[in-house]
Enzyme design. Sequence first.
Site, PDB file in Angstrom:
ATOM      1  N   LYS A 102       1.209  -0.909  -0.068  1.00  0.00           N
ATOM      2  CA  LYS A 102      -0.049   0.252  -0.067  1.00  0.00           C
ATOM      3  C   LYS A 102       0.966   1.197   0.115  1.00  0.00           C
ATOM      4  CE  LYS A 102      -4.548  -0.031   1.206  1.00  0.00           C
ATOM      5  NZ  LYS A 102      -5.372  -0.940  -0.330  1.00  0.00           N
ATOM      6  N   THR A 118      -3.536  -5.274   0.618  1.00  0.00           N
ATOM      7  CA  THR A 118      -2.429  -4.109   1.014  1.00  0.00           C
ATOM      8  C   THR A 118      -3.523  -3.447   1.911  1.00  0.00           C
ATOM      9  OG1 THR A 118      -4.112  -2.805  -0.981  1.00  0.00           O
ATOM     10  CG2 THR A 118      -1.919  -4.123  -1.375  1.00  0.00           C
ATOM     11  N   ASP A 119      -4.666  -4.020   1.763  1.00  0.00           N
ATOM     12  CA  ASP A 119      -5.536  -3.047   3.402  1.00  0.00           C
ATOM     13  C   ASP A 119      -5.118  -3.730   4.523  1.00  0.00           C
ATOM     14  OD1 ASP A 119      -8.025  -1.172   3.211  1.00  0.00           O
ATOM     15  OD2 ASP A 119      -8.573  -3.264   4.469  1.00  0.00           O
ATOM     16  N   PHE A 141      32.776  29.887 -11.058  1.00  0.00           N
ATOM     17  CA  PHE A 141      32.470  28.236 -11.463  1.00  0.00           C
ATOM     18  C   PHE A 141      33.492  28.542 -13.129  1.00  0.00           C
ATOM     19  CE2 PHE A 141      30.850  25.402 -14.763  1.00  0.00           C
ATOM     20  CZ  PHE A 141      31.275  24.426 -14.470  1.00  0.00           C
ATOM     21  N   ARG A 174      28.616  34.258  -9.345  1.00  0.00           N
ATOM     22  CA  ARG A 174      26.944  33.914  -9.052  1.00  0.00           C
ATOM     23  C   ARG A 174      25.914  33.577  -7.978  1.00  0.00           C
ATOM     24  NH1 ARG A 174      27.659  27.467 -11.589  1.00  0.00           N
ATOM     25  NH2 ARG A 174      28.451  26.904  -9.708  1.00  0.00           N
ATOM     26  N   VAL A 215      29.318  23.087  -7.544  1.00  0.00           N
ATOM     27  CA  VAL A 215      28.432  22.518  -6.855  1.00  0.00           C
ATOM     28  C   VAL A 215      29.151  21.188  -6.427  1.00  0.00           C
ATOM     29  CG1 VAL A 215      26.314  20.895  -6.954  1.00  0.00           C
ATOM     30  CG2 VAL A 215      25.934  23.253  -7.997  1.00  0.00           C
ATOM     31  N   GLN A 216      30.080  20.714  -7.402  1.00  0.00           N
ATOM     32  CA  GLN A 216      30.424  19.374  -6.952  1.00  0.00           C
ATOM     33  C   GLN A 216      30.946  19.186  -6.021  1.00  0.00           C
ATOM     34  OE1 GLN A 216      30.137  20.826 -10.136  1.00  0.00           O
ATOM     35  NE2 GLN A 216      29.937  18.984 -11.466  1.00  0.00           N
ATOM     36  N   ASN A 271      20.629  22.866 -10.337  1.00  0.00           N
ATOM     37  CA  ASN A 271      21.111  23.705 -10.113  1.00  0.00           C
ATOM     38  C   ASN A 271      20.359  24.985 -11.138  1.00  0.00           C
ATOM     39  OD1 ASN A 271      23.021  25.773 -10.078  1.00  0.00           O
ATOM     40  ND2 ASN A 271      24.628  25.486 -11.334  1.00  0.00           N
ATOM     41  N   HIS A 280      19.322  27.656 -12.316  1.00  0.00           N
ATOM     42  CA  HIS A 280      19.898  28.808 -12.754  1.00  0.00           C
ATOM     43  C   HIS A 280      19.233  29.822 -12.711  1.00  0.00           C
ATOM     44  CE1 HIS A 280      22.976  25.728 -14.117  1.00  0.00           C
ATOM     45  NE2 HIS A 280      21.586  24.600 -14.950  1.00  0.00           N
TER      46      HIS A 280
HETATM   47  O1  LIG Z   1      28.949  24.471 -10.206  1.00  0.00           O
HETATM   48  C1  LIG Z   1      28.656  23.856 -11.144  1.00  0.00           C
HETATM   49  N1  LIG Z   1      28.964  23.018 -12.238  1.00  0.00           N
HETATM   50  C2  LIG Z   1      28.007  22.376 -13.270  1.00  0.00           C
HETATM   51  O2  LIG Z   1      29.280  20.489 -13.640  1.00  0.00           O
HETATM   52  C3  LIG Z   1      28.397  23.452 -14.418  1.00  0.00           C
HETATM   53  N2  LIG Z   1      27.647  23.456 -15.113  1.00  0.00           N
HETATM   54  C4  LIG Z   1      27.443  24.913 -15.854  1.00  0.00           C
HETATM   55  O3  LIG Z   1      27.181  24.368 -16.493  1.00  0.00           O
HETATM   56  N3  LIG Z   1      27.412  24.912 -14.749  1.00  0.00           N
HETATM   57  C5  LIG Z   1      27.420  24.270 -13.725  1.00  0.00           C
HETATM   58  N4  LIG Z   1      28.111  24.803 -12.251  1.00  0.00           N
END
Ligand SMILES: O=c1[nH]c(=O)c2[nH]c(=O)[nH]c2[nH]1
Length: 315
Positions: A11, A58-59, A171, A188, A239-240, A266, A268
């Site tokens: 459920k 499931t009930d 970046f 940014r 970000v990575q 991400n 934008h």
């Molecule tokens: O932090 C980021 N990682 C990316 O891999 C990426 N690729 C992108 O176009 N902008 C960003 N920013």
Amino acid sequence: MAELTSARYGKDNIRLYKVHKDPTTNIQTVVEMTVCTQLEGAIDTSYTAADNSVIVATDTQKQSVYILAKQHPIAPPELFAALVGQHFVDSYPHIHAAHVSIVQHRWSRLLVDGEPHPHSFIRDGEETREVAAVVRDGQGASELQGGGAKGITLSSAIDKLVVLKSTGSAFHGFHRDEYTRLPETWDRILSTSVRARWGWKHFGSVDAVRAEVGEFDRAWKVAREVTLSTFATDNSASVQNTMYKMCEAILGAVGGIENVSYTLPNRHYFEVDLSWHKGLKNTGGDAEVYAPQTDPNGLIDCTVSRKGLKAKAKL
Ligand SMILES: O=c1[nH]c(=O)c2[nH]c(=O)[nH]c2[nH]1
């Protein structure tokens, strides 16, 4: 010739609310969650031979969740998920694995004139706390029948935690070739909807889960605080790199966790060139008005495991 190779049923979207009323203080505490239960075991014949005798309806699964919620605390959700799963594998000899997932919704206590109110709450955002539990009795004759190591596998997560920083993110230095149009940036906007997930060491029983009951709320708090403080204070190169720092910090702070994963879209925000209108300056250092984008978005994932664990798991 056809063959059943995977089968699981249960459920989904069992909505559940529980209130705790403290008679001495008159303070009430509420938890709201959505539960999904799915069972595996010797249920093949219900699919292949219309044999309903092996089906725990499931009930029935839904009613069991309500009854267990009345009989036991439903917080932390890790313990409740383990308990519900254990109930199914203990109650039905032909059920060998129970998958229980819980999404806990946010009800934060309201502040009235700066004071916590005894029985009023606010949904301050769509952020959820989640748990996925798999409980196995170790008796499944095959993977199809819910076979696997006896015990409880637990993972916890935070989802839909939406954050934005208006500076402190860069970046640049990324690979460039004839397909590259994106300019480098040293300043940014960074915004994302965080999904963070952490996997626990294997538990042998519900008692083993109960023995660490305080760790589940602590890990959730650590993960949330690390996510927010790292997001805010890291001078982000990407970000990575920022998400890797979050994973490392959580692994360092909570010993019972074996791995941490993040999924970060991400989101934008594009600069808008307004120079066509009377020469308005709104790009680069003059940018103030931006166009938030719904799609497409970057989607960046990683899992970081405690050193040595991956290697051990392969042995
Ligand atoms: O932090 C980021 N990682 C990316 O891999 C990426 N690729 C992108 O176009 N902008 C960003 N920013």
